[in-house]
Design a protein around this motif. Structure first.
Motif, PDB file in Angstrom:
ATOM      1  N   UNK A 145      57.509 -22.818 -91.058  1.00 36.43           N
ATOM      2  CA  UNK A 145      57.704 -21.405 -90.680  1.00 36.43           C
ATOM      3  C   UNK A 145      57.800 -21.207 -89.172  1.00 36.43           C
ATOM      4  N   UNK A 146      57.306 -22.166 -88.408  1.00 33.00           N
ATOM      5  CA  UNK A 146      57.344 -22.018 -86.957  1.00 33.00           C
ATOM      6  C   UNK A 146      58.724 -22.386 -86.396  1.00 33.00           C
ATOM      7  N   UNK A 147      59.540 -23.047 -87.251  1.00 36.74           N
ATOM      8  CA  UNK A 147      60.877 -23.450 -86.842  1.00 36.74           C
ATOM      9  C   UNK A 147      61.690 -22.210 -86.439  1.00 36.74           C
ATOM     10  N   UNK A 148      62.250 -22.245 -85.248  1.00 32.63           N
ATOM     11  CA  UNK A 148      63.111 -21.166 -84.748  1.00 32.63           C
ATOM     12  C   UNK A 148      62.373 -19.845 -84.528  1.00 32.63           C
ATOM     13  N   UNK A 149      61.035 -19.845 -84.542  1.00 29.89           N
ATOM     14  CA  UNK A 149      60.299 -18.604 -84.233  1.00 29.89           C
ATOM     15  C   UNK A 149      60.315 -18.388 -82.719  1.00 29.89           C
ATOM     16  N   UNK A 150      60.491 -17.147 -82.254  1.00 30.56           N
ATOM     17  CA  UNK A 150      60.519 -16.881 -80.812  1.00 30.56           C
ATOM     18  C   UNK A 150      59.204 -17.301 -80.141  1.00 30.56           C
ATOM     19  N   UNK A 151      59.301 -17.616 -78.843  1.00 28.26           N
ATOM     20  CA  UNK A 151      58.113 -18.003 -78.084  1.00 28.26           C
ATOM     21  C   UNK A 151      57.060 -16.900 -78.178  1.00 28.26           C
TER      22      UNK A 151
ATOM     23  N   UNK B  23      57.106  -8.694 -85.358  1.00 28.35           N
ATOM     24  CA  UNK B  23      57.228  -7.982 -84.077  1.00 28.35           C
ATOM     25  C   UNK B  23      57.935  -8.863 -83.041  1.00 28.35           C
ATOM     26  N   UNK B  24      57.542 -10.131 -82.978  1.00 26.46           N
ATOM     27  CA  UNK B  24      58.179 -11.044 -82.011  1.00 26.46           C
ATOM     28  C   UNK B  24      59.642 -11.280 -82.354  1.00 26.46           C
ATOM     29  N   UNK B  25      59.919 -11.391 -83.648  1.00 32.30           N
ATOM     30  CA  UNK B  25      61.296 -11.636 -84.077  1.00 32.30           C
ATOM     31  C   UNK B  25      62.177 -10.434 -83.738  1.00 32.30           C
ATOM     32  N   UNK B  26      61.675  -9.228 -84.003  1.00 28.42           N
ATOM     33  CA  UNK B  26      62.475  -8.028 -83.720  1.00 28.42           C
ATOM     34  C   UNK B  26      62.673  -7.849 -82.231  1.00 28.42           C
TER      35      UNK B  26
END
Ligand SMILES: Nc1ncnc2c1ncn2[C@@H]1O[C@H](COP(=O)(O)OP(=O)(O)OP(=O)(O)O)[C@@H](O)[C@H]1O
Ligand SMILES: [Mg+2]
Length: 260
Positions: free
Chosen positions: A135-141, A247-250
């Motif tokens: 799930x952490x793959x490609x998640x924003x910093x 929230x981070x993704x948006x």
């Protein structure tokens, strides 16, 4: 909000699709539904949707569902001459915006939860692709790590009223599999709760759900899904974590793509 979003769509039954045979010169009828995918149209007994990087996974899921005899999803028929995915049109009633009053009906939420349960039980035999397992793959910093645990299945994860087809007040099919991803059952049920309880701040709720008791409805949904006791204990932390991660993704999408 456009006029086309303010009515509900009552979709007449269409004759059965001739398998694999579709005409490319029939009339295209726009299908306004959610807010994300432009260019969704109905052509005869089929729906044409633009494809993207996620589409291969979606097509694998829909093909698997067809193979295991799951009836609660459109069938994937292939790509048309314009490179769009061709799906069977599922006749029935789908919520438009604003959501119709029936979104508040308890019988409807029971049938939505049962439909999602039967989807999860049908998709669970499809192996989760390696690349999508983390799930952490490609998640924003800055995104907090997922607390959901190991994915169990390819969840639908977008069970909004616009993405469920009803007949005779019963949920009969899920549509719009664009957000399919490896998930746990607690994450999948959390997504249903977010929209249908709804577990969201009152100011964010659609008018038709402003006055309902979301906790009572959440219990109805969790029971109708038949969520295990262990997964019930995970629901609140998993949903809070999902909201934080979203929230981070948006934020990243707003920065990269502009807009809201
Ligand atoms: N296979 C289908 N059968 C019947 N109706 C469909 C089907 N696919 C789409 N529709 C109708 O078209 C509307 C929009 O389609 P869809 O949900 O696939 O895209 P979208 O809502 O624009 O995308 P998003 O939810 O990502 O914003 C749905 O709400 C539904 O009314
Ligand atoms: Mg949709």
């Amino acid at each position: 909000m456009t006029a086309s979003h303010s009515r509900r769509h009552v979709q007449p039954a269409a004759p059965a699709a001739a398998e694999g045979l579709w005409s490319d010169d029939e009339v295209e009828v726009p299908l306004p539904g959610g807010d994300v995918t432009d260019g969704v149209v109905r052509v005869g007994d089929t729906v044409r949707r633009p494809i993207g990087p996620h589409s291969r996974l979606v097509h694998d899921v829909l093909t698997h569902l067809d193979q295991v005899g799951f009836a609660g999803s459109p069938r994937f028929l292939g790509l048309d001459a314009k490179g769009r995915e061709v799906l069977t049109f599922v006749a029935g009633e789908v919520a438009g915006r604003p959501w119709p009053a029936w979104v508040a009906d308890e019988r409807r939420i029971v049938s939505v939860a049962r439909l999602v349960r039967s989807y999860d039980d049908a998709v669970v035999t499809l192996p989760i692709p390696e690349s999508g397992a983390d799930p952490q793959f490609a998640a924003p910093a800055g995104t907090p790590p997922s607390v959901a645990g190991r994915a169990e299945l390819l969840g639908h994860m977008d069970v909004t009223p616009e993405n469920v087809v009803f007949r005779d007040a019963e949920a009969v099919a899920l549509i719009d599999f664009d957000l399919v991803r490896p998930a746990t059952r607690a994450e999948e049920v959390g997504n249903v709760l977010q929209w249908w309880a709804p577990l969201m701040p009152i100011e964010d709720r659609e008018p038709v759900l402003r006055d309902v008791d979301p906790i009572a409805r959440a219990m109805v949904i969790v029971d109708a899904y038949g969520l295990s006791d262990a997964d019930r204990d995970l629901l609140v932390p998993v949903m809070r974590n999902a909201a934080d991660r979203t929230w981070y993704l948006m934020k990243q999408r707003a920065e990269d793509l502009g807009g809201g």
